[in-house]
Design an enzyme around this catalytic site. Structure first.
Site, PDB file in Angstrom:
ATOM      1  CG  HIS A 224      -3.786  -3.495   3.958  1.00  0.00           C
ATOM      2  ND1 HIS A 224      -2.614  -2.934   4.389  1.00  0.00           N
ATOM      3  CD2 HIS A 224      -4.398  -2.546   3.222  1.00  0.00           C
ATOM      4  CE1 HIS A 224      -2.545  -1.693   3.936  1.00  0.00           C
ATOM      5  NE2 HIS A 224      -3.605  -1.430   3.217  1.00  0.00           N
TER       6      HIS A 224
ATOM      7  CB  CYS B 238      -0.971  -0.057   1.187  1.00  0.00           C
ATOM      8  SG  CYS B 238      -2.368   1.054   1.033  1.00  0.00           S
TER       9      CYS B 238
ATOM     10  NE  ARG C 252      -9.407   5.106   2.159  1.00  0.00           N
ATOM     11  CZ  ARG C 252      -8.161   5.549   2.193  1.00  0.00           C
ATOM     12  NH1 ARG C 252      -7.863   6.735   1.724  1.00  0.00           N
ATOM     13  NH2 ARG C 252      -7.191   4.808   2.693  1.00  0.00           N
TER      14      ARG C 252
END
Lengths: 250, 423
Positions: A198, A93, A132
């Site tokens: 993640h 990320c 997002r």
């Protein structure tokens, strides 16, 4: 580093470690130890010099910490030198964005990255900025890697474009990934791997963990027992279901 | 109160009651929502001419609210959203029908705090801490800091802000207020406070201090501080003898004491009253079910978990951990990897909940002896069997410790009444 122990450098966890990505260091170290290979995790504090290591890990984080990391890593070009010397890097990320040429840090501003990867990260077009990339993601890895489907949770607002020698780690089956029209996810360039997954990504995808370890120590013996990989399979099945896929459909 | 507002309160109350009758929860949310739709200005109207305290932060909101209510209740009834409905709907219900001369203590969701403060014009605001929590739906911690700070810019004498000086994010948010009582309440989790909220520089921490390397921001000198199990109020040292366990709750008590002081309750009296708080919305209380008796803990995020470890009983009491990942919990279970579960090595853990598998994977890497048992009841039975095989001292002690995150916790407290609050 001593010859017998694999040094795993966890870079600036106070700055980049928002989504459990520090767990990737635990996963790598344990998968070596369980195979009888010594491993040590070296936690690198902000401003501290970059230690010598075989594997460098970077996690996710917010804009301000990201700028500190980019500056610290670029200093003296030490990470670049380590990679040229054969070190393996996994960047997740914000960590992935930092390793590129530049990345967006807020309203129309850009910061210079480490330049280790030929990628640039901007913001999605204005009409899509409210979206997002948040949710379960499923990634089909590029065929040459010979890896099973990757799962993870993505949460970012970046649009990462690959150039030159940077290849996508895979293609998103579910999720946003890099945000480009080709549905690319992550990046791989030599032994530098970046991803938006993640989870942390290596706990959920042990084959990816072993790929990185294999680059360092060569062929890996099997784990002495399959408890941990069976546990990962269970979680993966839940993640695939949450993403609207089933293992049968793979 | 105008006719429209009175009708809104009536409609909301009726909806709450039918919701309760239908066993659809405590009814606060639906009743308040209906009342607010009928009269959007209702919260401000209910709060007008009333002494109101707001309590907000990532962890400890419900407990601190409860402690402050206990302190104020030494002077008569206090209105509060005791059910934990901490958005405006819940606040409307808490204030409806309570006379204006009675004070109110409102637990407020972090994101809603500026909006609620604008509506209720509180006498005091307690700011506990800010850290990562449910990041997949709440966006980033620092946005909340900025919103809190903006809320306090231009505030003069009122509200008096009670702020945890050990949390740099809270400190930065509270600084613009005209009057701040800084409280040294402690902060066990610092991983979200590495960067200066003012200038983006690096923060360095030492015992009872923190400072930015690059700008003048540093820990303010507290007026009230938790030290060696005592609360120091401007030099007066008072013992903290709570029924609630853990360092975090002593810190919450320090903040509640400072708030009570602002509202006219002497610190010694406030602390004495707080001793009577035994369980908070099912937290810390002993629950009884056919399967087992257990002390129940709520841990929703890494900061909360870090504080829980020192509250758990000795290793001979079996431990059940229940993890869900519904919207209210945050859909992303990555945070489990931020918790140092390695601390549980040496004890046996029964893992359950809809996302128990995620925790089992984490515990496998932490080398914590565990078993995954789907279904809460089955998990309680499994742990109880283990307890029966290894009976421990203290016949009156609960059989198990159970730690759960938000929706798992609700399920575990749903059908039982607490039998006793403390050891």
């Amino acid at each position: 580093m001593s010859d017998s122990s694999v040094a795993i450098a966890l870079l600036y966890p106070e700055l980049l470690g928002t989504y459990g990505d520090n767990g990737n260091a635990t996963v790598l170290a344990q998968r070596l130890r369980w195979r009888g290979i010594a491993a040590e995790v070296v936690t690198v504090a902000p401003r501290a010099p970059l230690p010598t290591g075989e594997i460098y890990l970077l996690g996710g984080g917010e804009d301000d910490p990201q700028r500190h990391v980019a500056r610290d890593l670029a200093e003296g070009g030490r990470l670049t030198a380590a990679v040229e010397g054969g070190a393996v890097v996994l960047a997740v990320c914000a960590g992935l964005q930092v390793l590129g040429r530049s990345f967006a840090t807020g309203e129309g501003r850009y910061a210079e990255g480490v330049g280790l990867l030929d990628i640039e990260t901007g913001r999605p077009p204005r009409d899509q900025q409210h979206k997002r990339a948040v949710g379960e993601a499923v990634v089909e890895p590029r065929r040459s890697l010979n890896l099973p489907m990757l799962v993870g949770f993505e949460n970012h607002g970046g649009l990462t474009t690959l150039r030159g020698h940077a290849l996508p780690l895979g293609t998103v089956r579910v999720g946003i990934g890099n945000g480009t029209a080709d549905r690319a996810e992550g990046v791989i360039s030599g032994h530098v791997v970046g991803t938006y997954l993640h989870g942390p990504v290596l706990a959920l995808n042990p084959a990816l963990a072993d790929m990185l370890l294999g680059w360092v120590v060569g062929e890996l013996p099997p784990l002495p027992d399959d408890t941990v990989d069976a546990a990962a399979e269970r979680v993966k099945a839940i993640r695939l279901e949450a993403a609207g896929l089933t293992t049968l459909g793979m | 109160m105008g006719v429209r507002s009175s009708l809104a309160v009536l409609a909301g109350t009726a909806a709450s009651q039918s919701s309760r009758l239908l066993r659809r929860g405590s009814g606060e949310v639906i009743g308040g929502r209906i009342a607010l739709e009928l009269q959007p200005g209702l919260l401000a109207e209910l709060a007008a001419d009333r002494v109101v305290a707001c309590v907000s932060g990532t962890n400890g909101k419900t407990t601190t609210t409860r402690l402050l209510v206990a302190a104020l209740a030494t002077r008569g009834p206090v209105a509060s959203n005791a059910g934990g409905a901490n958005m405006p709907e819940g606040h409307v219900v808490a204030l409806s029908g309570v006379p204006r001369d009675r004070p109110a203590v409102l637990e407020v969701d972090e994101v809603y705090l500026p909006q609620v403060v604008a509506a209720v014009a509180p006498r005091t605001i307690v700011l506990l801490n800010l850290s990562r929590d449910q990041l997949d739906r709440m966006a980033e911690t620092r946005r909340i800091v900025a919103a809190w700070r903006a809320m306090l810019v231009g505030a003069t004498e009122r509200p008096v802000v009670i702020a945890n000086a050990d949390d740099p994010l809270v400190t930065w948010a509270a600084m613009p207020a005209g009057r701040v009582v800084w409280v040294g309440a402690g902060l066990a989790w610092r991983s979200d406070a590495a960067i200066c909220p003012s200038c983006g520089g690096l923060l360095t921490f030492a015992a009872e201090s923190w400072a930015c390397e690059e700008c003048p921001l540093r820990r303010p000198e507290p007026e009230v501080a938790l030290r060696d199990g005592e609360i120091d109020v401007r030099g007066e040292r008072l013992p903290v003898e709570l029924a609630l366990p853990g360092r975090a709750n002593r810190g919450n008590a320090a903040l509640a004491t400072a708030a009570a002081d602002v509202l006219g309750i002497a610190p010694a009296d406030a602390l004495a009253a707080m001793r009577a708080v035994t369980g908070v919305g099912g937290r810390y209380a002993v629950h009884r079910r056919p399967e087992a008796t257990y002390r129940l803990f709520l841990a929703k995020n890494p900061a909360g978990w870090v504080e829980i470890f020192d509250m758990l009983a000795e290793a001979d009491r079996p431990l059940v951990l229940a993890i869900n990942a519904r919207t209210a919990d945050g859909r992303d279970t990555s945070w489990l990897w931020d918790v140092p579960f390695e601390k549980l090595r040496g004890r046996h853990v029964v893992v359950t909940g809809e996302r128990g598998a995620d925790l089992a994977l984490r515990l496998a890497y932490a080398e914590v002896d565990h078993e995954l048992v789907p279904g809460t009841d089955a998990a309680l039975r499994t742990a109880k069997r283990r307890r029966d095989q290894h009976p421990a001292a203290g016949a009156d002690d609960p059989d198990l410790d159970v730690v759960a995150n938000y929706t798992a916790f609700q399920a575990l407290r749903g059908t039982v009444a607490p039998v006793s609050g403390h050891q």
